[in-house]
Design a protein around this motif. Structure first.
Motif, mmCIF file in Angstrom:
data_model
loop_
_atom_site.group_PDB
_atom_site.id
_atom_site.type_symbol
_atom_site.label_atom_id
_atom_site.label_comp_id
_atom_site.label_asym_id
_atom_site.label_seq_id
_atom_site.Cartn_x
_atom_site.Cartn_y
_atom_site.Cartn_z
ATOM 1 N N LYS A 109 -11.645 2.297 4.306
ATOM 2 C CA LYS A 109 -12.229 2.892 5.635
ATOM 3 C C LYS A 109 -12.445 1.758 6.627
ATOM 4 N N SER A 110 -11.459 0.853 6.250
ATOM 5 C CA SER A 110 -11.479 -0.423 7.132
ATOM 6 C C SER A 110 -12.775 -1.028 7.400
ATOM 7 N N ILE A 111 -13.277 -1.192 6.120
ATOM 8 C CA ILE A 111 -14.789 -2.103 6.240
ATOM 9 C C ILE A 111 -14.415 -3.224 5.281
ATOM 10 N N TYR A 112 -14.720 -4.302 5.958
ATOM 11 C CA TYR A 112 -14.179 -5.656 5.535
ATOM 12 C C TYR A 112 -15.335 -6.207 4.516
ATOM 13 N N ILE A 113 -15.784 -5.938 3.267
ATOM 14 C CA ILE A 113 -16.586 -6.666 2.358
ATOM 15 C C ILE A 113 -16.273 -7.881 2.047
ATOM 16 N N ASP A 114 -17.094 -8.870 2.551
ATOM 17 C CA ASP A 114 -16.654 -10.286 2.283
ATOM 18 C C ASP A 114 -17.233 -10.568 0.942
ATOM 19 N N PHE A 115 -18.405 -10.165 0.682
ATOM 20 C CA PHE A 115 -19.048 -10.483 -0.706
ATOM 21 C C PHE A 115 -19.878 -9.459 -0.929
ATOM 22 N N GLU A 174 -31.346 -2.954 -9.695
ATOM 23 C CA GLU A 174 -31.695 -1.657 -8.874
ATOM 24 C C GLU A 174 -31.311 -1.912 -7.169
ATOM 25 N N HIS A 175 -30.473 -2.649 -7.178
ATOM 26 C CA HIS A 175 -30.098 -3.111 -5.681
ATOM 27 C C HIS A 175 -28.884 -3.784 -5.328
ATOM 28 N N VAL A 176 -28.058 -3.670 -4.328
ATOM 29 C CA VAL A 176 -27.125 -4.153 -3.974
ATOM 30 C C VAL A 176 -27.158 -5.108 -2.532
ATOM 31 N N HIS A 177 -26.382 -6.136 -2.527
ATOM 32 C CA HIS A 177 -26.266 -7.137 -1.384
ATOM 33 C C HIS A 177 -24.651 -7.096 -1.115
ATOM 34 N N CYS A 178 -24.560 -6.790 0.113
ATOM 35 C CA CYS A 178 -23.185 -6.921 0.790
ATOM 36 C C CYS A 178 -23.312 -7.468 2.087
ATOM 37 N N LEU A 179 -22.095 -8.505 1.964
ATOM 38 C CA LEU A 179 -22.008 -9.323 3.303
ATOM 39 C C LEU A 179 -20.630 -8.773 3.705
ATOM 40 N N ILE A 180 -20.722 -8.244 5.098
ATOM 41 C CA ILE A 180 -19.562 -7.282 5.567
ATOM 42 C C ILE A 180 -19.512 -7.997 7.041
ATOM 43 N N SER A 181 -18.159 -8.041 7.269
ATOM 44 C CA SER A 181 -17.647 -8.632 8.437
ATOM 45 C C SER A 181 -17.255 -7.328 9.461
ATOM 46 N N MET A 182 -17.908 -6.972 10.337
ATOM 47 C CA MET A 182 -17.972 -5.806 11.154
ATOM 48 C C MET A 182 -16.576 -5.836 11.962
ATOM 49 N N GLY A 183 -16.132 -4.592 12.185
ATOM 50 C CA GLY A 183 -14.819 -4.450 13.133
ATOM 51 C C GLY A 183 -15.486 -3.696 14.249
ATOM 52 N N SER A 184 -14.209 -3.705 14.985
ATOM 53 C CA SER A 184 -14.421 -2.873 16.233
ATOM 54 C C SER A 184 -14.559 -1.359 16.077
ATOM 55 N N GLY A 185 -15.681 -0.899 16.914
ATOM 56 C CA GLY A 185 -15.901 0.370 16.809
ATOM 57 C C GLY A 185 -16.985 0.764 15.354
ATOM 58 N N GLN A 186 -17.168 -0.113 14.576
ATOM 59 C CA GLN A 186 -18.203 0.075 13.698
ATOM 60 C C GLN A 186 -19.485 0.132 14.134
ATOM 61 N N THR A 187 -20.367 0.800 13.314
ATOM 62 C CA THR A 187 -21.910 0.494 13.504
ATOM 63 C C THR A 187 -22.585 0.196 11.962
ATOM 64 N N ILE A 188 -23.565 -0.434 12.227
ATOM 65 C CA ILE A 188 -24.278 -0.558 11.189
ATOM 66 C C ILE A 188 -24.531 0.314 10.121
ATOM 67 N N ASP A 189 -25.250 1.476 10.933
ATOM 68 C CA ASP A 189 -25.529 2.709 10.334
ATOM 69 C C ASP A 189 -24.445 3.273 9.561
ATOM 70 N N LYS A 190 -23.329 3.672 10.501
ATOM 71 C CA LYS A 190 -22.159 4.280 9.908
ATOM 72 C C LYS A 190 -21.596 3.552 8.685
ATOM 73 N N ILE A 191 -21.651 2.291 8.687
ATOM 74 C CA ILE A 191 -20.969 1.562 7.265
ATOM 75 C C ILE A 191 -21.792 1.855 6.300
ATOM 76 N N VAL A 192 -23.089 1.773 6.428
ATOM 77 C CA VAL A 192 -24.055 1.807 5.089
ATOM 78 C C VAL A 192 -23.991 3.301 4.833
ATOM 79 N N MET A 193 -23.943 4.344 5.492
ATOM 80 C CA MET A 193 -23.887 5.651 5.139
ATOM 81 C C MET A 193 -22.534 5.819 4.614
ATOM 82 N N LEU A 194 -21.540 5.547 4.960
ATOM 83 C CA LEU A 194 -20.073 5.640 4.262
ATOM 84 C C LEU A 194 -20.084 5.071 2.924
#
Length: 145
Positions: A40-46, A52-72
């Motif tokens: 989905k062209s989402i770059y997970i750095d780490f 019971e939980h997840v941590h993701c460091l994400i480098s956002m790309g053009s046209g991506q939104t915080i909400d859309k990334i986490v939803m996907l």
């Protein structure tokens, strides 16, 4: 071409904070989330987490939104976990999540924090971590009316 350098630290939990992400499945789930993100062209750095939980460091790309990334990421991974019967019961993520920006100067520190989740949670619970995030990033203002 657009040049974007925006890092976001995401944290989300399993439904009711159930300890579904056992040692036996945790890395498989994280690897799947990473592979799915690539499609989905989402770059997970780490990525890492604990029971019971997840941590993701994400480098956002053009046209991506915080909400859309986490939803996907959450939607597809819960579907994959259930379809492949990774858990003995129905798996769900909690609806809420955290997302905070990370300055370039703090990226390595956040990576280290995410990398050391198992060690971190030997000393403190996710509940304590959650409350610290609420306080540290000013989210408590949303609860104080």
């Amino acid at each position: 071409m657009s040049f974007i350098n925006v890092y976001v630290h995401y944290v989300w939990a399993t439904h009711n904070r159930n300890p579904y992400l056992t040692n036996e499945i945790r890395q498989d789930v994280f690897n799947h989330i990473r592979e799915n993100a690539k499609t989905k062209s989402i770059y997970i750095d780490f990525i890492n987490g604990y029971l019971e939980h997840v941590h993701c460091l994400i480098s956002m790309g053009s046209g991506q939104t915080i909400d859309k990334i986490v939803m996907l990421l959450k939607g597809e991974s819960s579907y994959w976990i259930n379809k492949n019967k990774i858990c003995s019961s129905k798996f769900e993520w909690q609806e809420e999540y955290f997302a905070v920006s990370v300055s370039e100067s703090m990226v390595n520190r956040v990576r280290d924090y995410i990398k050391n989740q198992e060690e971190h949670h030997r000393k403190s619970s996710f509940e304590e971590e959650y409350n610290e995030f609420i306080r540290k990033y000013g989210f408590d203002a949303f609860f104080s009316g």
